[in-house]
Design an enzyme around this catalytic site. Structure first.
Site, PDB file in Angstrom:
ATOM      1  N   TYR A   1      -0.798  28.981 107.154  1.00 43.45           N
ATOM      2  CA  TYR A   1      -0.004  27.845 106.681  1.00 43.45           C
ATOM      3  C   TYR A   1       0.317  28.012 105.196  1.00 43.45           C
ATOM      4  O   TYR A   1       1.470  27.886 104.777  1.00 43.45           O
ATOM      5  CB  TYR A   1      -0.749  26.522 106.931  1.00 43.45           C
ATOM      6  CG  TYR A   1      -0.050  25.344 106.317  1.00 43.45           C
ATOM      7  CD1 TYR A   1       1.155  24.884 106.828  1.00 43.45           C
ATOM      8  CD2 TYR A   1      -0.577  24.692 105.199  1.00 43.45           C
ATOM      9  CE1 TYR A   1       1.820  23.818 106.245  1.00 43.45           C
ATOM     10  CE2 TYR A   1       0.074  23.634 104.611  1.00 43.45           C
ATOM     11  CZ  TYR A   1       1.277  23.199 105.141  1.00 43.45           C
ATOM     12  OH  TYR A   1       1.940  22.150 104.543  1.00 43.45           O
TER      13      TYR A   1
ATOM     14  N   GLU B   1       2.606  14.332 108.065  1.00 41.45           N
ATOM     15  CA  GLU B   1       2.126  13.779 106.789  1.00 41.45           C
ATOM     16  C   GLU B   1       1.752  12.308 106.937  1.00 41.45           C
ATOM     17  O   GLU B   1       0.785  11.857 106.332  1.00 41.45           O
ATOM     18  CB  GLU B   1       3.175  13.954 105.682  1.00 41.45           C
ATOM     19  CG  GLU B   1       3.374  15.378 105.227  1.00 41.45           C
ATOM     20  CD  GLU B   1       2.205  15.982 104.456  1.00 41.45           C
ATOM     21  OE1 GLU B   1       1.251  15.268 104.092  1.00 41.45           O
ATOM     22  OE2 GLU B   1       2.247  17.199 104.211  1.00 41.45           O
TER      23      GLU B   1
ATOM     24  N   TRP C   1      -5.674  17.432 105.296  1.00 38.36           N
ATOM     25  CA  TRP C   1      -4.555  18.165 105.894  1.00 38.36           C
ATOM     26  C   TRP C   1      -5.078  19.171 106.922  1.00 38.36           C
ATOM     27  O   TRP C   1      -4.448  19.422 107.939  1.00 38.36           O
ATOM     28  CB  TRP C   1      -3.728  18.867 104.817  1.00 38.36           C
ATOM     29  CG  TRP C   1      -2.574  19.620 105.414  1.00 38.36           C
ATOM     30  CD1 TRP C   1      -2.393  20.964 105.424  1.00 38.36           C
ATOM     31  CD2 TRP C   1      -1.457  19.066 106.122  1.00 38.36           C
ATOM     32  NE1 TRP C   1      -1.229  21.279 106.088  1.00 38.36           N
ATOM     33  CE2 TRP C   1      -0.637  20.128 106.533  1.00 38.36           C
ATOM     34  CE3 TRP C   1      -1.077  17.765 106.460  1.00 38.36           C
ATOM     35  CZ2 TRP C   1       0.538  19.947 107.247  1.00 38.36           C
ATOM     36  CZ3 TRP C   1       0.100  17.578 107.176  1.00 38.36           C
ATOM     37  CH2 TRP C   1       0.892  18.671 107.558  1.00 38.36           C
TER      38      TRP C   1
END
Length: 184
Positions: free
Chosen positions: A18, A40, A48
């Site tokens: 990522y 988000e 995250w």
């Protein structure tokens, strides 16, 4: 030789991929912009990394982030999502994703694309920051404050300035890779 990455990256290959291939890389594709908008909003209050581990389950649960399908979700679909152990089962965030999908479509109609709307805040050019340490990276900015205020006025949910700033980082509107990171 080991590559130097931003200090927030752990040793999990999912996180490394990522960081190396998505975070901070400009994307103007509305489908991807909607995906990150949903992810988000679900991340609010969580890490995250938690969301990233559940990303594939989110893709499956949310019809591969087809904004028109998500905008049409009904109470039956909400209940199915609440039973899905692969995602974050938070009724408020699920309802917000549906609401935000409808508003995303309205913005597409108004501006020609969501990309046109969001990238206009930075004159269609990523902000290139120069941070020596992850400690220097802010949680918000004047621009994220403006976007959050605009989205709130339009009716978006779970999108305060901190979430918007993380969104800006994710879609490459702002490049916050630290100066020692090979992605800089």
């Amino acid at each position: 030789m080991m590559k130097t990455r931003c200090a927030w990256v752990n040793k999990d290959q999912l996180y490394i991929d990522y960081h190396d291939n998505e975070w901070g890389k400009p994307t103007k594709d509305d489908k991807t912009l909607f995906e990150f908008l949903v992810l988000e909003s679900f991340q609010a209050g969580l890490s995250w990394y938690t969301i990233l581990k559940k990303r594939e389950a989110f893709r499956e649960a949310f019809d591969n982030f087809d904004v028109k399908k998500v905008a049409d979700y009904n109470e039956d679909k909400i209940n199915k999502l609440l039973e899905n152990e692969g995602i974050i089962r938070h009724r408020g965030k699920i309802v917000a994703a549906i609401n935000n999908a409808k508003l995303f479509i309205a913005i597409q109609k108004e501006f020609g694309s969501f990309s046109n709307f969001i990238w206009n805040y930075v004159n269609n050019e990523p902000i290139e920051n120069n941070w020596d340490s992850i400690k220097d990276v802010p949680a918000t900015s004047i621009i994220s404050d403006q976007i959050a205020k605009d989205l709130k006025k339009r009716g978006f949910k779970f999108f305060g300035s901190t979430t918007i700033y993380a969104y800006m980082q994710a879609i490459g509107m702002v490049n916050d890779h630290t100066n020692d990171c090979f992605c800089k």
